[in-house]
Write a protein that holds these residues in place. Structure first.
Motif, PDB file in Angstrom:
ATOM      1  N   ASP A  47       0.843  -1.201   0.000  1.00  0.00           N
ATOM      2  CA  ASP A  47       0.000   0.000   0.000  1.00  0.00           C
ATOM      3  C   ASP A  47       0.877   1.249   0.000  1.00  0.00           C
ATOM      4  O   ASP A  47       1.245   1.771   1.062  1.00  0.00           O
ATOM      5  CB  ASP A  47      -0.921  -0.007   1.228  1.00  0.00           C
ATOM      6  CG  ASP A  47      -1.763   1.267   1.294  1.00  0.00           C
ATOM      7  OD1 ASP A  47      -2.085   1.720   2.407  1.00  0.00           O
ATOM      8  OD2 ASP A  47      -2.048   1.822   0.194  1.00  0.00           O
ATOM      9  N   GLN A  48       1.239   1.714  -1.179  1.00  0.00           N
ATOM     10  CA  GLN A  48       2.048   2.933  -1.346  1.00  0.00           C
ATOM     11  C   GLN A  48       1.833   3.450  -2.757  1.00  0.00           C
ATOM     12  O   GLN A  48       1.773   2.632  -3.685  1.00  0.00           O
ATOM     13  CB  GLN A  48       3.533   2.639  -1.109  1.00  0.00           C
ATOM     14  CG  GLN A  48       4.442   3.846  -1.330  1.00  0.00           C
ATOM     15  CD  GLN A  48       5.893   3.559  -0.958  1.00  0.00           C
ATOM     16  OE1 GLN A  48       6.332   3.962   0.117  1.00  0.00           O
ATOM     17  NE2 GLN A  48       6.629   2.865  -1.817  1.00  0.00           N
ATOM     18  N   ASP A  49       1.775   4.755  -2.944  1.00  0.00           N
ATOM     19  CA  ASP A  49       1.582   5.282  -4.312  1.00  0.00           C
ATOM     20  C   ASP A  49       2.901   5.830  -4.856  1.00  0.00           C
ATOM     21  O   ASP A  49       3.942   5.751  -4.201  1.00  0.00           O
ATOM     22  CB  ASP A  49       0.467   6.335  -4.327  1.00  0.00           C
ATOM     23  CG  ASP A  49       0.841   7.582  -3.536  1.00  0.00           C
ATOM     24  OD1 ASP A  49      -0.076   8.344  -3.172  1.00  0.00           O
ATOM     25  OD2 ASP A  49       2.048   7.792  -3.254  1.00  0.00           O
ATOM     26  N   ASP A  50       2.842   6.421  -6.045  1.00  0.00           N
ATOM     27  CA  ASP A  50       4.057   6.890  -6.725  1.00  0.00           C
ATOM     28  C   ASP A  50       4.788   7.985  -5.948  1.00  0.00           C
ATOM     29  O   ASP A  50       5.964   8.247  -6.200  1.00  0.00           O
ATOM     30  CB  ASP A  50       3.702   7.440  -8.125  1.00  0.00           C
ATOM     31  CG  ASP A  50       3.389   6.328  -9.109  1.00  0.00           C
ATOM     32  OD1 ASP A  50       2.682   6.582 -10.093  1.00  0.00           O
ATOM     33  OD2 ASP A  50       3.856   5.189  -8.872  1.00  0.00           O
ATOM     34  N   ARG A  51       4.055   8.627  -5.018  1.00  0.00           N
ATOM     35  CA  ARG A  51       4.708   9.730  -4.279  1.00  0.00           C
ATOM     36  C   ARG A  51       5.184   9.275  -2.908  1.00  0.00           C
ATOM     37  O   ARG A  51       5.631  10.076  -2.099  1.00  0.00           O
ATOM     38  CB  ARG A  51       3.721  10.886  -4.121  1.00  0.00           C
ATOM     39  CG  ARG A  51       3.168  11.384  -5.433  1.00  0.00           C
ATOM     40  CD  ARG A  51       2.234  12.548  -5.213  1.00  0.00           C
ATOM     41  NE  ARG A  51       2.988  13.790  -4.952  1.00  0.00           N
ATOM     42  CZ  ARG A  51       2.456  14.840  -4.316  1.00  0.00           C
ATOM     43  NH1 ARG A  51       1.234  14.762  -3.842  1.00  0.00           N
ATOM     44  NH2 ARG A  51       3.158  15.937  -4.156  1.00  0.00           N
ATOM     45  N   GLY A  52       5.034   7.978  -2.621  1.00  0.00           N
ATOM     46  CA  GLY A  52       5.494   7.483  -1.328  1.00  0.00           C
ATOM     47  C   GLY A  52       4.451   7.560  -0.247  1.00  0.00           C
ATOM     48  O   GLY A  52       4.739   7.329   0.931  1.00  0.00           O
ATOM     49  N   ASN A  53       3.192   7.895  -0.642  1.00  0.00           N
ATOM     50  CA  ASN A  53       2.117   7.940   0.369  1.00  0.00           C
ATOM     51  C   ASN A  53       1.493   6.566   0.523  1.00  0.00           C
ATOM     52  O   ASN A  53       1.318   5.843  -0.447  1.00  0.00           O
ATOM     53  CB  ASN A  53       1.007   8.912  -0.081  1.00  0.00           C
ATOM     54  CG  ASN A  53       1.556  10.318  -0.292  1.00  0.00           C
ATOM     55  OD1 ASN A  53       2.383  10.769   0.499  1.00  0.00           O
ATOM     56  ND2 ASN A  53       1.146  10.956  -1.390  1.00  0.00           N
ATOM     57  N   GLY A  54       1.154   6.195   1.747  1.00  0.00           N
ATOM     58  CA  GLY A  54       0.478   4.919   1.979  1.00  0.00           C
ATOM     59  C   GLY A  54       0.916   4.316   3.305  1.00  0.00           C
ATOM     60  O   GLY A  54       1.859   4.785   3.939  1.00  0.00           O
ATOM     61  N   SER A  55       0.226   3.248   3.682  1.00  0.00           N
ATOM     62  CA  SER A  55       0.498   2.590   4.977  1.00  0.00           C
ATOM     63  C   SER A  55       1.643   1.590   4.894  1.00  0.00           C
ATOM     64  O   SER A  55       2.092   1.069   5.899  1.00  0.00           O
ATOM     65  CB  SER A  55      -0.778   1.855   5.424  1.00  0.00           C
ATOM     66  OG  SER A  55      -1.007   0.762   4.513  1.00  0.00           O
ATOM     67  N   LEU A  56       2.077   1.272   3.670  1.00  0.00           N
ATOM     68  CA  LEU A  56       3.107   0.224   3.446  1.00  0.00           C
ATOM     69  C   LEU A  56       2.593  -1.158   3.842  1.00  0.00           C
ATOM     70  O   LEU A  56       3.361  -2.116   3.895  1.00  0.00           O
ATOM     71  CB  LEU A  56       4.400   0.535   4.207  1.00  0.00           C
ATOM     72  CG  LEU A  56       5.255   1.668   3.630  1.00  0.00           C
ATOM     73  CD1 LEU A  56       6.439   1.962   4.552  1.00  0.00           C
ATOM     74  CD2 LEU A  56       5.747   1.325   2.230  1.00  0.00           C
ATOM     75  N   LYS A  57       1.276  -1.292   4.081  1.00  0.00           N
ATOM     76  CA  LYS A  57       0.714  -2.597   4.453  1.00  0.00           C
ATOM     77  C   LYS A  57       0.942  -3.592   3.332  1.00  0.00           C
ATOM     78  O   LYS A  57       0.809  -3.262   2.149  1.00  0.00           O
ATOM     79  CB  LYS A  57      -0.785  -2.442   4.728  1.00  0.00           C
ATOM     80  CG  LYS A  57      -1.454  -3.701   5.236  1.00  0.00           C
ATOM     81  CD  LYS A  57      -2.901  -3.468   5.621  1.00  0.00           C
ATOM     82  CE  LYS A  57      -3.534  -4.768   6.155  1.00  0.00           C
ATOM     83  NZ  LYS A  57      -4.967  -4.537   6.528  1.00  0.00           N
TER      84      LYS A  57
END
Ligand code: BGP
Length: 487
Positions: free
Chosen positions: A456-466
């Motif tokens: 769980d991460q988008d191209d900009r590095g946002n997300g929970s990393l789950k």
């Protein structure tokens, strides 16, 4: 008549592959120095920029003063998928799939931050000790790439990367340090990832800034020559420290079809195959082939060599050939042959095969063809260390990811590998590329997803990393359990 082969041999090394610069993150943690891959950047696509090509998009001077202007740029490989702090969870998931082997790379700049220190960085060495110990807990063999598209940026600044012979002893010191440290934990090694791709991206493969060399093709062959010598010396050193180790070479296999049965087209396909096979020819047969000496002479390509280089190369050849296989190529003879060749994706479309979301041709039969060609030519064990489908995946509201397209892609390619094994090819294993979603090598995007595990991460590095198991996770688990029989 001896027994016909029916499928994958017992002990076939099923697994997955990643690269340090595309997963680890922690780009300055625990003493790591800046790597060339830490400058793989693009303008923030959400701030009006567009995804540019792989290398830093400013002049060499600005790269060398990288702190000068980072505004608007994104550096996704600086955060990766934070494997550095998630490796235990990730390896547990690989073990749940039943992995026998896990291909990863060691970040040179974690071990020697500038590449030039006398002593290695102990915290860097310790990290890989912990990773190998975790793999051992689950009976998973590490397959370790020493140089996978990254090196200390200070070696680019001081030497322009592999344009300098000075890189050879610096690399062999790095290799020897790894061999000594991990000799009881690692059996399978690869020296350089896709060495032939120096021809496609000098910066990625050789840490060389293209605008600082006068002839990029000659610079690619200069870098390749020094890497040939460094690889052979690493094999020589490695065999002294770890007599039982298997140390292989690695190419990006560019299986190329002629567009027609016109002999001119067939001849062009042979010539392009030579450019690709030059790399295993040198590293397995131990010498520069005549067809390449002719090519260099006819194209005015000159680079520095020493007589002793060729004895080193001859006496220290690779134990196996590993390669990445994603797609096939089409070529043709005639006046525009040169500019039609050498592209990451074939300029001539193959009307008989489909394309991926990123326009990569999907050709499973090509894998059987290439395995047969490589086996027929070299008669040394082969290892498919990269194969996978970069695709747009959707995380459903119930936290599932349905990726039938990836199951089909991998299933078809594994089926053709099995056919090749039945043709008599000695195949060591298969490590699917990007067994977990990671940062794309070519575009630095997270959204080009390869994994059987969603991150769980988008191209900009946002997300929970789950980490989330995709449908392909459960499918691949069955494939491994059956040793490929379910395919
Ligand atoms: C190969 C690299 C891998 C991997 C693969 C997929 O050349 O060895 O590191 O990235 O390409 O390419 P991409 O990530 O650009 O889709």
């Amino acid at each position: 008549m001896n027994q016909l082969k029916k499928g994958f041999p017992e002990g076939f090394l099923w697994g997955g592959a990643v690269a340090a610069n595309q997963v680890e993150g922690a780009y300055l943690e625990d003493g790591k120095g800046l790597s060339t891959s830490d400058f793989a950047a693009y303008k923030d696509p959400y701030a009006g920029g567009e995804v540019n090509n792989f290398t830093f998009n400013v002049s060499s001077q600005e790269l060398l003063e990288y702190t000068a202007n980072e505004s608007g740029y994104l550096f996704p490989k600086r955060w990766g998928i934070d494997f550095y702090h998630h490796y235990k969870e990730d390896i547990r998931l690989f073990a749940e799939m039943g992995f026998k082997v896990f291909r990863l790379s060691i970040s040179w700049a974690r071990i020697f931050p500038t590449g030039m220190e006398e002593k290695p960085n102990e915290k860097g060495l310790k990290f890989y000790d912990l990773v190998f110990d975790e793999l051992k807990k689950y009976g998973i063999e590490p397959l370790v790439t020493l140089s996978h598209y990254e090196m200390p940026i200070e070696l680019t600044k001081k030497y322009n990367g592999w344009q300098s012979r000075e890189l050879i002893p610096l690399f062999t010191r790095f290799a020897e340090t790894c061999f000594e440290r991990y000799k009881d934990k690692v059996t399978y090694w690869i020296t350089f990832n896709e060495m032939n791709m120096n021809l496609n991206s000098l910066y990625t493969g050789a840490g060389t800034l293209p605008d600082l060399v006068s002839n990029q093709e000659a610079a690619a062959y200069q870098a390749s020559h020094y890497q040939f010598v460094a690889s052979s010396l690493a094999i020589q050193i490695g065999k002294k420290i770890m007599p039982q180790a298997k140390i292989g070479c690695m190419i990006c296999r560019l299986e190329t079809y002629a567009e027609t049965c016109n002999p001119e087209d067939q001849l062009q396909a042979l010539k392009e195959d030579h450019i690709n096979l030059f790399y295993p020819d040198v590293q397995v047969r131990g010498e520069y082939p005549a067809y390449m000496k002719r090519y260099f002479a006819e194209n005015g390509i000159e680079f520095e060599t020493l007589p002793e280089d060729f004895e080193i190369i001859r006496s220290n050849t690779a134990d196996f050939i590993s390669f990445s296989y994603y797609m096939t190529y089409v070529t043709k003879g005639g006046p525009d042959a040169k500019e039609l060749s050498g592209h990451l994706v074939s300029k001539i479309k193959n009307p008989y095969i489909k394309l991926s979301d990123w326009g990569w041709p999907i050709d499973p039969i090509g894998l059987r063809i290439t395995l047969n060609k490589l086996w027929d030519r070299y008669q040394v064990p082969l290892f498919v260390v990269e194969n996978g489908l970069g695709a747009v995946d959707t995380l459903e509201s119930d936290e599932t990811v349905h990726d039938p397209y990836r199951i089909e892609y991998m299933g078809e390619h594994i089926r053709q590998m099995k056919e090749a094994v039945c043709d008599g090819v000695e195949l060591m294993g298969y490590t699917s590329w990007g067994c977990i979603d990671l940062i794309s090598c070519g575009t630095s995007q997270m959204s080009k997803r390869y994994g059987m595990i969603y991150v769980d991460q988008d191209d900009r590095g946002n997300g929970s990393l789950k980490r989330i198991r995709k449908d392909s996770f459960f499918w691949y688990k069955k494939v491994i359990e059956s040793n490929g029989e379910v395919i």
